[in-house]
Design a protein around this motif. Sequence first.
Motif, PDB file in Angstrom:
ATOM      1  N   UNK A   1     -27.948  -6.665  17.039  1.00  0.00           N
ATOM      2  CA  UNK A   1     -26.641  -7.249  16.804  1.00  0.00           C
ATOM      3  C   UNK A   1     -25.788  -6.242  16.036  1.00  0.00           C
ATOM      4  N   UNK A   2     -24.486  -6.464  16.074  1.00  0.00           N
ATOM      5  CA  UNK A   2     -23.613  -5.561  15.335  1.00  0.00           C
ATOM      6  C   UNK A   2     -22.160  -5.968  15.429  1.00  0.00           C
ATOM      7  N   UNK A   3     -21.337  -5.185  14.779  1.00  0.00           N
ATOM      8  CA  UNK A   3     -19.896  -5.453  14.751  1.00  0.00           C
ATOM      9  C   UNK A   3     -19.154  -4.206  15.226  1.00  0.00           C
ATOM     10  N   UNK A   4     -18.138  -4.427  16.063  1.00  0.00           N
ATOM     11  CA  UNK A   4     -17.278  -3.346  16.552  1.00  0.00           C
ATOM     12  C   UNK A   4     -15.901  -3.516  15.931  1.00  0.00           C
ATOM     13  N   UNK A   5     -15.376  -2.441  15.384  1.00  0.00           N
ATOM     14  CA  UNK A   5     -14.030  -2.439  14.810  1.00  0.00           C
ATOM     15  C   UNK A   5     -13.173  -1.449  15.585  1.00  0.00           C
ATOM     16  N   UNK A   6     -11.953  -1.855  15.869  1.00  0.00           N
ATOM     17  CA  UNK A   6     -11.014  -1.004  16.603  1.00  0.00           C
ATOM     18  C   UNK A   6      -9.776  -0.796  15.734  1.00  0.00           C
ATOM     19  N   UNK A   7      -9.525   0.471  15.368  1.00  0.00           N
ATOM     20  CA  UNK A   7      -8.403   0.829  14.499  1.00  0.00           C
ATOM     21  C   UNK A   7      -7.315   1.495  15.334  1.00  0.00           C
ATOM     22  N   UNK A   8      -6.103   0.942  15.298  1.00  0.00           N
ATOM     23  CA  UNK A   8      -4.977   1.497  16.044  1.00  0.00           C
ATOM     24  C   UNK A   8      -3.755   1.609  15.135  1.00  0.00           C
ATOM     25  N   UNK A   9      -2.746   2.327  15.634  1.00  0.00           N
ATOM     26  CA  UNK A   9      -1.464   2.518  14.949  1.00  0.00           C
ATOM     27  C   UNK A   9      -1.631   3.276  13.634  1.00  0.00           C
ATOM     28  N   UNK A  10      -1.790   4.588  13.775  1.00  0.00           N
ATOM     29  CA  UNK A  10      -1.952   5.447  12.608  1.00  0.00           C
ATOM     30  C   UNK A  10      -0.711   5.401  11.716  1.00  0.00           C
ATOM     31  N   UNK A  11      -0.945   5.330  10.438  1.00  0.00           N
ATOM     32  CA  UNK A  11       0.167   5.340   9.491  1.00  0.00           C
ATOM     33  C   UNK A  11       0.881   6.686   9.497  1.00  0.00           C
ATOM     34  N   UNK A  12       0.139   7.754   9.732  1.00  0.00           N
ATOM     35  CA  UNK A  12       0.758   9.084   9.735  1.00  0.00           C
ATOM     36  C   UNK A  12       1.791   9.212  10.840  1.00  0.00           C
ATOM     37  N   UNK A  13       1.564   8.529  11.971  1.00  0.00           N
ATOM     38  CA  UNK A  13       2.511   8.596  13.080  1.00  0.00           C
ATOM     39  C   UNK A  13       3.750   7.756  12.811  1.00  0.00           C
ATOM     40  N   UNK A  14       3.621   6.739  11.951  1.00  0.00           N
ATOM     41  CA  UNK A  14       4.771   5.899  11.619  1.00  0.00           C
ATOM     42  C   UNK A  14       5.223   5.003  12.749  1.00  0.00           C
ATOM     43  N   UNK A  15       4.326   4.689  13.686  1.00  0.00           N
ATOM     44  CA  UNK A  15       4.684   3.874  14.848  1.00  0.00           C
ATOM     45  C   UNK A  15       3.721   2.708  14.995  1.00  0.00           C
ATOM     46  N   UNK A  16       4.238   1.561  15.400  1.00  0.00           N
ATOM     47  CA  UNK A  16       3.400   0.442  15.809  1.00  0.00           C
ATOM     48  C   UNK A  16       3.458   0.368  17.325  1.00  0.00           C
ATOM     49  N   UNK A  17       2.818   1.339  17.951  1.00  0.00           N
ATOM     50  CA  UNK A  17       2.946   1.503  19.394  1.00  0.00           C
ATOM     51  C   UNK A  17       1.969   0.699  20.213  1.00  0.00           C
ATOM     52  N   UNK A  18       0.830   0.281  19.619  1.00  0.00           N
ATOM     53  CA  UNK A  18      -0.178  -0.473  20.355  1.00  0.00           C
ATOM     54  C   UNK A  18      -0.176  -1.929  19.909  1.00  0.00           C
ATOM     55  N   UNK A  19      -0.226  -2.830  20.886  1.00  0.00           N
ATOM     56  CA  UNK A  19      -0.369  -4.258  20.600  1.00  0.00           C
ATOM     57  C   UNK A  19      -1.534  -4.804  21.418  1.00  0.00           C
ATOM     58  N   UNK A  20      -2.462  -5.484  20.741  1.00  0.00           N
ATOM     59  CA  UNK A  20      -3.617  -6.053  21.408  1.00  0.00           C
ATOM     60  C   UNK A  20      -3.167  -7.189  22.320  1.00  0.00           C
ATOM     61  N   UNK A  21      -3.474  -7.057  23.624  1.00  0.00           N
ATOM     62  CA  UNK A  21      -2.988  -8.038  24.603  1.00  0.00           C
ATOM     63  C   UNK A  21      -4.108  -8.875  25.217  1.00  0.00           C
ATOM     64  N   UNK A  22      -5.352  -8.535  24.997  1.00  0.00           N
ATOM     65  CA  UNK A  22      -6.447  -9.315  25.571  1.00  0.00           C
ATOM     66  C   UNK A  22      -7.755  -8.561  25.500  1.00  0.00           C
ATOM     67  N   UNK A  23      -8.867  -9.313  25.634  1.00  0.00           N
ATOM     68  CA  UNK A  23     -10.190  -8.712  25.575  1.00  0.00           C
ATOM     69  C   UNK A  23     -11.156  -9.523  26.433  1.00  0.00           C
ATOM     70  N   UNK A  24     -12.021  -8.821  27.150  1.00  0.00           N
ATOM     71  CA  UNK A  24     -13.041  -9.490  27.950  1.00  0.00           C
ATOM     72  C   UNK A  24     -14.151 -10.034  27.049  1.00  0.00           C
ATOM     73  N   UNK A  25     -14.894 -11.028  27.551  1.00  0.00           N
ATOM     74  CA  UNK A  25     -16.014 -11.621  26.799  1.00  0.00           C
ATOM     75  C   UNK A  25     -17.192 -11.842  27.746  1.00  0.00           C
ATOM     76  N   UNK A  26     -17.535 -10.778  28.471  1.00  0.00           N
ATOM     77  CA  UNK A  26     -18.618 -10.878  29.451  1.00  0.00           C
ATOM     78  C   UNK A  26     -19.982 -11.046  28.793  1.00  0.00           C
ATOM     79  N   UNK A  27     -20.123 -10.610  27.533  1.00  0.00           N
ATOM     80  CA  UNK A  27     -21.406 -10.699  26.847  1.00  0.00           C
ATOM     81  C   UNK A  27     -21.304 -11.614  25.627  1.00  0.00           C
ATOM     82  N   UNK A  28     -20.426 -12.618  25.741  1.00  0.00           N
ATOM     83  CA  UNK A  28     -20.226 -13.594  24.665  1.00  0.00           C
ATOM     84  C   UNK A  28     -19.820 -12.920  23.351  1.00  0.00           C
ATOM     85  N   UNK A  29     -18.985 -11.889  23.465  1.00  0.00           N
ATOM     86  CA  UNK A  29     -18.469 -11.260  22.250  1.00  0.00           C
ATOM     87  C   UNK A  29     -17.694 -12.295  21.428  1.00  0.00           C
TER      88      UNK A  29
END
Length: 667
Positions: free
Chosen positions: A167-195
Amino acid sequence: MNYWFTALYLLLIPHLSVAQVDSSLIEQDTFVSVIHTDIIGNKIAFKSALRPLVQVPGGRAPFYTYLWDFGDGHFSTAAEPIHQYQKVGDYEVTVYAVNNYDDGRKPKRPKKKVTVSSAIASRDTSSSPFEESFFTSNGIFQLFKNSDAKPGEDMALVVGVNTNGKKGKVLLLTNEKAAGLDGFMLAGQSKYYNERVDSILHNKEINSLWANVKQSTFTKTGSPDYGIKEQKTFSSSSEAIAYFSELHMAYNSLATYEIDGSQSETQFSLINLDITEDMLVDTNAIVTITGVFIPEDGIANVHQLDVPVVKSHDPNKMSIRPARMNYRFQKKNKELTYKVQFQNDGEGDAKNIRLEMFLPAEVDLKTFKLQSLYPKCDSCLTTNARGCYQYDIKEDGTLTFHFKDISLPGTGAADITDQDSTKGFILFTVQTDKKLKNKAFKSYTNIYFDKNPPIKTNNATSRFRRIYSPLVTVGASRTFGTPTKNDIQYKFKPGIQIGLGIAPIAPYRKPYWQAEVYTSYYKEEAAQSIVEEGVVQYLDENGRNTEAKYTSYERNSNKSFMTIQVPVQIRININSFLSTGAGVSLRTDLNLKNEESVSYNTVTANGEISQVVLPSDVEKDKMSPIKINPFWDINVGRVYLGPALGIRIAYDTHQKANAGIYGIWRF
């Protein structure tokens, strides 16, 4: 008459037919994309019908790249994949297609429901070549993107984990502060393995998660793999918390989910990211997405994925990092990271690839340092090197990088199943040779495949973010001459001033505005002489009213003022040490002190002339009306950031021309 109508009809029919054909080609957005299937034994073959590609006039032949989601947790990048399902049921199949070198919009994403019966279901595994070669970086955890980040579109991100049953945990980090942009927005995720997608984690929970890590492996890729792999062992939980907290704090957005290793030892999750219009600011930047996998045994993996921001899906591109810098915090020698990526879109292998890079004058080419490259090969300086690379600096300042005697396959080859194998890149760093000026600077590359004409990349532009600079001023001012109004003369004593202000950090040789507010203190002395012969005046001398004749008298006043001014001006920096500006100041004066006296020149009874000074009762002036004073200003010194000396000349209807000298410090 009928004859003429018939002739006109026959003339128009061919033109109407041509117009209908052209219309069908141009009408791209309404094209209905579909997926076709065919059962072959106990497998299903898939093929997509997408809108026709439109070649850019004079450009290269466009083509599609694909990411197939079979709806059961398996994926493929083949154009026409064949897939075998293991379980009976209904599955929704989706194809994510990217239009390379195309002059149209991204095609609509087709979906199709497929029903798997017991007749074609099989317990045998059905891994695609894409899945089999997925974990090239560390064998356990990796990210894959189906396209670069084009504003207004979306991007499919595949996250792969070899769980080894844990078992484990996955973390996804987006939108670097250094870039100064909020360019990525999470729009959906699959759950094929009961994530199990987690809600927002609090700092206490995150620190507890970090503290569990004993060892971490760091890898980085940018399609293809960079070959970067670093391992770190933590001697204490506080050391692990410090390491991961620094990583976490570099980003604005965090998404997390838990995985159950008992579901499958190899698990692939698809995450949809929308690319916002914020990314339009930097369509030549490289932004980074970081994934972290922390299994229950605390042996973590960190994988970073470089994502170029693009205007169009052109595989031949030059990118820069950082694309947006903070001028206030830049160092004297600033490191820039460039990536030049290319793709062989022919049918045969490319044997020799030459990159001619035109870098700005701010870059010291002698500091060139190669970080990674693909195809993997040794330097041509190596003994008995066959496929190799070499680079040199030409007299005109061009940096040339040459892949010699390699074999980079083309996208048109019949046996290509992995599109990444047709791509190449170099990743390198350079240092700036001096403190940068606050202006944008551009780079580009000409790419030569064998003896073909060069392909010119986009301009990779690095610029400074628009930020603001607070400033403080301390100085003194003085009025020129002795202004006179009617028969009253005014003298002004030098006064001190102190103030605050704000302005954008000054761009290079471009106008910018500056606003301040400051207070100053000054004294005003006024004298009015009046001649009146033989006038009798009763003067109070030692408590007695004495009759006296005076020939003249002088009215004197002594005042102190505190001035509040709000100057607003337009400035321009002439060079790094000289700037000038002009504007207007809104000003009001507060009267702090008002004393007045009258001096009489009298004639006594025996004819002697004497002077008697008597105070006058006067009412203190109130706040003056708001006045508008135009002014001109010049600064000498560190006019971008730091200390400078200023001179300001202003005009006031009362004080006439006045000037001040002051020190200013821009932060």
